[in-house]
Scaffold this active site. Structure first.
Site, PDB file in Angstrom:
ATOM      1  N   ARG A  68       0.807  -1.229   0.000  1.00 33.02           N
ATOM      2  CA  ARG A  68       0.000   0.000   0.000  1.00 33.02           C
ATOM      3  C   ARG A  68       0.840   1.278   0.000  1.00 33.02           C
ATOM      4  O   ARG A  68       0.378   2.350   0.376  1.00 33.02           O
ATOM      5  CB  ARG A  68      -0.971   0.038   1.182  1.00 33.02           C
ATOM      6  CG  ARG A  68      -1.940  -1.124   1.185  1.00 33.02           C
ATOM      7  CD  ARG A  68      -3.056  -0.891   2.186  1.00 33.02           C
ATOM      8  NE  ARG A  68      -4.006  -1.973   2.142  1.00 33.02           N
ATOM      9  CZ  ARG A  68      -3.971  -3.031   2.935  1.00 33.02           C
ATOM     10  NH1 ARG A  68      -3.017  -3.144   3.838  1.00 33.02           N
ATOM     11  NH2 ARG A  68      -4.881  -3.971   2.829  1.00 33.02           N
ATOM     12  N   LYS A  90       3.210  11.260 -11.579  1.00 34.77           N
ATOM     13  CA  LYS A  90       2.430  10.318 -12.398  1.00 34.77           C
ATOM     14  C   LYS A  90       3.223   9.022 -12.505  1.00 34.77           C
ATOM     15  O   LYS A  90       4.375   9.019 -12.954  1.00 34.77           O
ATOM     16  CB  LYS A  90       2.180  10.884 -13.800  1.00 34.77           C
ATOM     17  CG  LYS A  90       1.011  11.841 -13.867  1.00 34.77           C
ATOM     18  CD  LYS A  90       0.668  12.187 -15.307  1.00 34.77           C
ATOM     19  CE  LYS A  90      -0.525  13.128 -15.380  1.00 34.77           C
ATOM     20  NZ  LYS A  90      -0.795  13.584 -16.764  1.00 34.77           N
ATOM     21  N   GLU A 132       9.560  17.429 -24.977  1.00 34.13           N
ATOM     22  CA  GLU A 132       8.891  17.863 -23.736  1.00 34.13           C
ATOM     23  C   GLU A 132       9.414  19.223 -23.276  1.00 34.13           C
ATOM     24  O   GLU A 132       8.673  20.019 -22.690  1.00 34.13           O
ATOM     25  CB  GLU A 132       9.088  16.823 -22.620  1.00 34.13           C
ATOM     26  CG  GLU A 132       8.527  15.434 -22.916  1.00 34.13           C
ATOM     27  CD  GLU A 132       6.999  15.359 -22.843  1.00 34.13           C
ATOM     28  OE1 GLU A 132       6.326  16.402 -22.716  1.00 34.13           O
ATOM     29  OE2 GLU A 132       6.470  14.224 -22.924  1.00 34.13           O
ATOM     30  N   LYS A 174       7.001  23.035 -14.855  1.00 31.43           N
ATOM     31  CA  LYS A 174       6.193  21.858 -14.506  1.00 31.43           C
ATOM     32  C   LYS A 174       5.766  21.897 -13.041  1.00 31.43           C
ATOM     33  O   LYS A 174       4.614  21.597 -12.701  1.00 31.43           O
ATOM     34  CB  LYS A 174       6.953  20.567 -14.821  1.00 31.43           C
ATOM     35  CG  LYS A 174       6.108  19.357 -14.446  1.00 31.43           C
ATOM     36  CD  LYS A 174       6.261  18.177 -15.318  1.00 31.43           C
ATOM     37  CE  LYS A 174       5.165  17.172 -14.957  1.00 31.43           C
ATOM     38  NZ  LYS A 174       5.343  15.900 -15.590  1.00 31.43           N
ATOM     39  N   GLU A 184      -4.654  16.472 -11.890  1.00 29.67           N
ATOM     40  CA  GLU A 184      -5.160  16.777 -13.241  1.00 29.67           C
ATOM     41  C   GLU A 184      -6.685  16.888 -13.333  1.00 29.67           C
ATOM     42  O   GLU A 184      -7.345  16.196 -14.111  1.00 29.67           O
ATOM     43  CB  GLU A 184      -4.645  15.734 -14.245  1.00 29.67           C
ATOM     44  CG  GLU A 184      -4.642  16.251 -15.680  1.00 29.67           C
ATOM     45  CD  GLU A 184      -3.907  15.324 -16.629  1.00 29.67           C
ATOM     46  OE1 GLU A 184      -2.711  15.087 -16.432  1.00 29.67           O
ATOM     47  OE2 GLU A 184      -4.567  14.844 -17.559  1.00 29.67           O
ATOM     48  N   ARG A 188      -3.603  20.979 -15.138  1.00 29.30           N
ATOM     49  CA  ARG A 188      -2.475  20.090 -15.459  1.00 29.30           C
ATOM     50  C   ARG A 188      -2.565  19.511 -16.866  1.00 29.30           C
ATOM     51  O   ARG A 188      -1.553  19.131 -17.444  1.00 29.30           O
ATOM     52  CB  ARG A 188      -2.373  18.969 -14.416  1.00 29.30           C
ATOM     53  CG  ARG A 188      -1.149  18.094 -14.652  1.00 29.30           C
ATOM     54  CD  ARG A 188      -0.823  17.157 -13.501  1.00 29.30           C
ATOM     55  NE  ARG A 188       0.347  16.352 -13.825  1.00 29.30           N
ATOM     56  CZ  ARG A 188       1.042  15.662 -12.969  1.00 29.30           C
ATOM     57  NH1 ARG A 188       0.699  15.655 -11.709  1.00 29.30           N
ATOM     58  NH2 ARG A 188       2.094  14.962 -13.361  1.00 29.30           N
ATOM     59  N   ASN A 192      -0.289  18.061 -21.230  1.00 28.15           N
ATOM     60  CA  ASN A 192      -0.527  17.013 -22.242  1.00 28.15           C
ATOM     61  C   ASN A 192      -0.584  17.600 -23.647  1.00 28.15           C
ATOM     62  O   ASN A 192      -0.965  16.908 -24.595  1.00 28.15           O
ATOM     63  CB  ASN A 192      -1.840  16.271 -21.953  1.00 28.15           C
ATOM     64  CG  ASN A 192      -1.804  15.569 -20.616  1.00 28.15           C
ATOM     65  OD1 ASN A 192      -0.736  15.223 -20.123  1.00 28.15           O
ATOM     66  ND2 ASN A 192      -2.961  15.385 -20.000  1.00 28.15           N
ATOM     67  N   HIS A 195      -0.075  15.602 -26.737  1.00 22.97           N
ATOM     68  CA  HIS A 195       0.022  14.192 -26.340  1.00 22.97           C
ATOM     69  C   HIS A 195      -1.140  13.334 -26.814  1.00 22.97           C
ATOM     70  O   HIS A 195      -1.006  12.111 -26.890  1.00 22.97           O
ATOM     71  CB  HIS A 195       0.143  14.072 -24.823  1.00 22.97           C
ATOM     72  CG  HIS A 195       1.525  14.350 -24.309  1.00 22.97           C
ATOM     73  ND1 HIS A 195       2.162  15.553 -24.514  1.00 22.97           N
ATOM     74  CD2 HIS A 195       2.394  13.575 -23.619  1.00 22.97           C
ATOM     75  CE1 HIS A 195       3.362  15.506 -23.964  1.00 22.97           C
ATOM     76  NE2 HIS A 195       3.529  14.319 -23.412  1.00 22.97           N
ATOM     77  N   HIS A 199       0.168  10.062 -28.162  1.00 25.92           N
ATOM     78  CA  HIS A 199      -0.074   8.738 -27.555  1.00 25.92           C
ATOM     79  C   HIS A 199      -0.689   7.776 -28.572  1.00 25.92           C
ATOM     80  O   HIS A 199      -0.381   6.579 -28.571  1.00 25.92           O
ATOM     81  CB  HIS A 199      -0.996   8.871 -26.342  1.00 25.92           C
ATOM     82  CG  HIS A 199      -0.291   9.390 -25.128  1.00 25.92           C
ATOM     83  ND1 HIS A 199      -0.942   9.735 -23.977  1.00 25.92           N
ATOM     84  CD2 HIS A 199       1.016   9.623 -24.881  1.00 25.92           C
ATOM     85  CE1 HIS A 199      -0.073  10.160 -23.074  1.00 25.92           C
ATOM     86  NE2 HIS A 199       1.122  10.107 -23.600  1.00 25.92           N
ATOM     87  N   HIS A 211       8.578   8.252 -27.253  1.00 28.92           N
ATOM     88  CA  HIS A 211       7.488   9.136 -26.803  1.00 28.92           C
ATOM     89  C   HIS A 211       7.601  10.541 -27.414  1.00 28.92           C
ATOM     90  O   HIS A 211       6.648  11.059 -27.991  1.00 28.92           O
ATOM     91  CB  HIS A 211       7.549   9.214 -25.273  1.00 28.92           C
ATOM     92  CG  HIS A 211       6.483  10.051 -24.651  1.00 28.92           C
ATOM     93  ND1 HIS A 211       5.170   9.662 -24.597  1.00 28.92           N
ATOM     94  CD2 HIS A 211       6.561  11.262 -24.026  1.00 28.92           C
ATOM     95  CE1 HIS A 211       4.469  10.592 -23.969  1.00 28.92           C
ATOM     96  NE2 HIS A 211       5.281  11.576 -23.618  1.00 28.92           N
TER      97      HIS A 211
HETATM   98  N1  GLY Z   1       3.572  14.490 -18.541  1.00 30.44           N
HETATM   99  C1  GLY Z   1       2.436  15.261 -18.238  1.00 30.44           C
HETATM  100  C2  GLY Z   1       2.170  15.351 -16.775  1.00 30.44           C
HETATM  101  O1  GLY Z   1       2.994  14.993 -15.960  1.00 30.44           O
HETATM  102  O2  GLY Z   1       1.104  15.777 -16.407  1.00 30.44           O
END
Ligand code: GLY
Length: 214
Positions: A68, A90, A132, A174, A184, A188, A192, A195, A199, A211
């Site tokens: 956990r 993330k 990025e 960031k 998010e 946030r 993206n 993306h 993706h 990526h």
């Molecule tokens: N890579 C996008 C984020 O961390 O929200």
């Protein structure tokens, strides 16, 4: 790295996973659980993710879910992971061709970045990570975007001062976004930018493209 960490007196074990997005799945996480159980890891132990974005995402997810939740630290070695994925908590894996479908928001205790690791990687990795970095300029800071444009030669020449400045700016941009919207709910999603298509391309390519390229 194991040798250096062992000098602290801690018991250190390493677990190596095959490079690339193809490793980013639940089987790899299960192998990490097995290794942790075999060494009797408990909540007083910590994981360290030494590698690129795939290693960071998988290690973070294993740390978030093993017993956990146990502490973990990020030691990103690629530009993509230093600029983006090691920051903001993330974690997760791909599932049946779906990118980052299973995961958790789980913050590392700290992130250690040494830009000199970038010299150890092929140019293709630097190009991928730069996507990025450019994204951060595009979404929030025109001056930074222009700085990147003017300093391309120095970036590819591994100029330490330029790489350190870029790292500082990545973390500032960031960190500022994530601290306002960690999970998010709204803001946030600006991170993206590009993306959604990226993706999809990544999935369709069977993860054969990097990526940042996508
Ligand atoms: N890579 C996008 C984020 O961390 O929200």
């Amino acid at each position: 790295c194991v040798g250096e960490l062992s000098k602290t007196g801690a018991k250190v074990f390493s677990h190596v996973i095959p490079a690339g997005e193809k490793s980013k799945n639940l089987n790899t996480v299960a192998n990490i659980y097995r290794e942790l159980i075999s060494h009797k890891f408990d909540r007083n132990c910590a994981l360290a993710a030494l590698g690129g974005g795939v290693v960071g995402d998988i290690t973070g997810f294993a740390a978030a879910t093993y017993m956990r939740g146990i502490p973990f630290i990020q030691i990103p070695t690629s530009l993509l992971s230093q600029a983006d994925s090691s920051i903001g908590g993330k974690t997760g894996v791909d599932f049946e061709g779906n990118k980052n479908m299973v995961g958790a928001f789980y913050q590392p205790c700290f992130v250690y970045i040494n830009v000199n690791t970038l010299r150890t990687l092929p140019k293709r990795e630097l190009v991928s990570g730069l996507a990025e970095v450019i994204k951060h300029g595009l979404i929030q800071d025109r001056d930074f975007y222009e700085y990147i444009s003017y300093n391309m030669d120095k970036i590819f020449g591994f100029d330490e001062q330029v790489l350190l400045y870029i790292t500082k700016m990545n973390l500032r941009i960031k960190g500022n976004v994530v601290s306002q919207d960690e999970t998010e709910k709204g803001l946030r999603s600006i991170l993206n930018f590009g993306h959604t298509i990226g993706h999809a391309v990544e999935s369709v390519s069977g993860f054969s493209m990097l990526h940042g390229e996508c």
